[in-house]
Design a protein around this motif. Structure first.
Motif, short mmCIF file in Angstrom:
data_model
loop_
_atom_site.label_atom_id
_atom_site.label_comp_id
_atom_site.label_asym_id
_atom_site.label_seq_id
_atom_site.Cartn_x
_atom_site.Cartn_y
_atom_site.Cartn_z
N ILE A 148 0.78 -1.27 -0.05
CA ILE A 148 -0.05 0.09 0.07
C ILE A 148 0.81 1.31 0.08
CG2 ILE A 148 -1.65 1.36 1.23
CD1 ILE A 148 -2.75 -1.45 2.48
N PRO A 149 0.80 2.05 -0.99
CA PRO A 149 1.59 3.21 -0.92
C PRO A 149 1.39 4.28 0.10
CG PRO A 149 0.78 2.86 -3.29
CD PRO A 149 0.00 1.95 -2.30
N VAL A 150 2.43 4.71 0.45
CA VAL A 150 2.23 5.58 1.73
C VAL A 150 2.37 7.17 1.41
CG1 VAL A 150 2.70 3.76 3.29
CG2 VAL A 150 4.73 5.30 2.41
N ASP A 151 2.59 7.71 0.34
CA ASP A 151 3.20 9.01 -0.06
C ASP A 151 1.86 9.71 -0.28
OD1 ASP A 151 5.79 8.24 -0.36
OD2 ASP A 151 5.67 7.85 -2.49
N LEU A 152 2.17 11.09 -0.07
CA LEU A 152 1.17 12.03 -0.41
C LEU A 152 1.17 12.62 -1.75
CD1 LEU A 152 1.25 14.25 2.87
CD2 LEU A 152 -0.74 12.84 2.08
N PHE A 153 0.01 12.65 -2.42
CA PHE A 153 -0.06 13.21 -3.69
C PHE A 153 -1.05 14.12 -3.78
CE2 PHE A 153 2.56 9.60 -4.77
CZ PHE A 153 3.50 10.04 -5.67
N LYS A 154 -0.93 15.32 -4.40
CA LYS A 154 -1.96 16.31 -4.77
C LYS A 154 -2.32 16.18 -6.21
CE LYS A 154 -2.13 19.64 -1.05
NZ LYS A 154 -3.21 19.47 -0.63
N PHE A 155 -3.62 16.32 -6.48
CA PHE A 155 -3.85 16.63 -7.99
C PHE A 155 -5.45 16.94 -7.84
CE2 PHE A 155 -5.54 12.23 -6.34
CZ PHE A 155 -6.85 12.02 -7.01
N ARG A 242 -8.07 4.07 -25.47
CA ARG A 242 -8.82 3.08 -26.56
C ARG A 242 -7.31 2.15 -26.79
NH1 ARG A 242 -12.58 3.29 -31.62
NH2 ARG A 242 -12.87 1.15 -32.01
N GLY A 243 -7.43 0.93 -26.60
CA GLY A 243 -6.48 -0.08 -26.88
C GLY A 243 -5.38 -0.33 -26.17
N VAL A 244 -5.05 0.74 -25.14
CA VAL A 244 -4.30 0.81 -23.99
C VAL A 244 -4.76 0.43 -22.66
CG1 VAL A 244 -2.33 2.09 -23.02
CG2 VAL A 244 -2.93 2.27 -25.47
N GLY A 245 -5.28 1.40 -22.09
CA GLY A 245 -5.70 1.36 -20.75
C GLY A 245 -6.19 2.52 -20.02
N TYR A 246 -5.79 3.19 -19.16
CA TYR A 246 -6.28 4.42 -18.33
C TYR A 246 -5.04 5.41 -18.10
CZ TYR A 246 -10.38 1.31 -17.93
OH TYR A 246 -11.49 0.63 -18.17
N GLU A 247 -5.47 6.64 -17.85
CA GLU A 247 -4.70 7.76 -17.44
C GLU A 247 -5.05 8.51 -16.60
OE1 GLU A 247 -3.13 9.48 -20.85
OE2 GLU A 247 -4.75 10.66 -21.02
N LEU A 248 -4.43 9.33 -15.83
CA LEU A 248 -4.98 10.27 -15.04
C LEU A 248 -4.80 11.67 -16.03
CD1 LEU A 248 -5.95 11.23 -12.07
CD2 LEU A 248 -3.44 11.95 -11.57
N ALA A 249 -6.00 12.52 -15.94
CA ALA A 249 -6.28 13.49 -16.77
C ALA A 249 -5.99 14.77 -15.91
CB ALA A 249 -7.53 13.47 -17.55
N ALA A 250 -5.10 14.76 -15.26
CA ALA A 250 -4.78 15.95 -14.49
C ALA A 250 -3.45 16.20 -13.86
CB ALA A 250 -5.51 15.99 -13.14
N ALA A 251 -2.60 17.21 -13.78
CA ALA A 251 -1.58 17.45 -13.19
C ALA A 251 -1.53 16.86 -11.89
CB ALA A 251 -0.99 18.77 -13.19
N ALA A 252 -0.31 16.43 -11.27
CA ALA A 252 -0.23 15.66 -9.79
C ALA A 252 1.34 15.90 -9.54
CB ALA A 252 -0.53 14.16 -9.94
N GLU A 253 1.35 16.18 -8.22
CA GLU A 253 2.72 16.41 -7.71
C GLU A 253 2.70 15.64 -6.14
OE1 GLU A 253 1.83 20.84 -5.53
OE2 GLU A 253 3.16 20.53 -7.54
N LYS A 254 3.73 15.24 -6.06
CA LYS A 254 4.37 14.19 -4.63
C LYS A 254 4.50 15.59 -3.60
CE LYS A 254 7.24 10.86 -2.70
NZ LYS A 254 8.24 10.05 -2.87
#
Length: 255
Positions: A148-155, A242-254
């Motif tokens: 389970i990841p323990v980092d903090l991310f903002k997005f 399509r044909g690949v998978g999924y992505e996050l459509a937003a900027a994110a930072e640790k």
């Protein structure tokens, strides 16, 4: 109008939501003979009445229903319960099948179908659900940092707190995440605007090879999308590629 019916059987419960009484009763009889505990409903109100008495393992959902259609009811089930959903559709309804899967159904079968084929799909889905539940339980009980990841991310105004297993929304709302949802979101926020394949997600989240018939990743994405939409009002933060998978459509930072 149909009556809400139930038949005793094994611990694996099946709920048939089908407005055709003859088809509903025939399917109930077949699945009861195969050892399942079967309930039936002819519309959304009857389905909800069934759910008050017991939560099934799998729902067989006809798309063409009076009142609320199968799409609305599938969304409701996916948002509210942790169960399997197989949609029942006709051969000509390709768009309906695709939409049904996108909103959270695990599988579909076209009418007319062979009862034995439907039975095989039900059993396959039950095995997948059991495997996923076992993996979720193992990840929760061990609580290893590698699990389970323990980092903090903002997005998108949200904060993912893997250590606390929480997701904070822009207005301070707080929702709990399952271990699978935490892993999925952590992968996406670390790779914003990058499409991650289902195969890679399956390996990283469930530690097994992806099978095109396995809807585990798609269902997990649907559940997480719903939670993000409730927090942000944005239903498109996780984008299908399509044909690949999924992505996050937003900027994110640790953090």
């Amino acid at each position: 109008m149909s009556e809400i019916e139930s038949s005793s059987g094994s611990s694996d419960g099946i709920l048939i939501v089908e407005d055709d009484q003859l088809a509903r009763e025939a399917l109930q009889s077949f699945l009861t003979d195969e050892g399942f505990n079967v309930q039936t409903a002819g519309n959304g109100d009857e389905m909800r009445s069934c759910l008050k008495s017991s939560i099934p393992s799998v729902v067989l959902m006809d798309l063409r229903l009076p009142g609320e259609d199968g799409f609305e009811l599938t969304r409701y089930l996916r948002d509210s319960f942790d169960l399997g959903i197989i949609i029942l559709t006709t051969k000509t309804e390709l768009v309906d099948r695709v939409v049904g899967l996108e909103i959270g159904a695990d599988d579909y079968i076209t009418k007319p179908y062979q009862p034995r084929e439907l039975l095989a799909r039900i059993r396959s889905l039950l095995r997948r659900l059991e495997t996923n539940a076992a993996m979720e339980s193992a990840a929760t009980s061990t609580k290893k940092s590698t699990d389970i990841p323990v980092d903090l991310f903002k997005f998108a105004g949200c904060t993912l707190d893997g250590e606390r297993r929480k997701l904070n929304g822009p207005n301070g709302e707080l929702v709990d995440l399952t271990s699978g949802e935490i892993k999925l979101l952590s992968i996406l926020v670390q790779n914003p605007y990058v499409a991650i394949s289902r195969a890679n997600l399956m390996q990283d989240i469930y530690d097994r090879e992806w099978n095109p018939l396995d809807r585990s990743i798609d269902v997990l994405v649907t559940k997480l999308r719903r939670k993000l939409e409730k927090l942000t009002g944005n239903a498109s933060l996780i984008r299908s590629v399509r044909g690949v998978g999924y992505e996050l459509a937003a900027a994110a930072e640790k953090q």
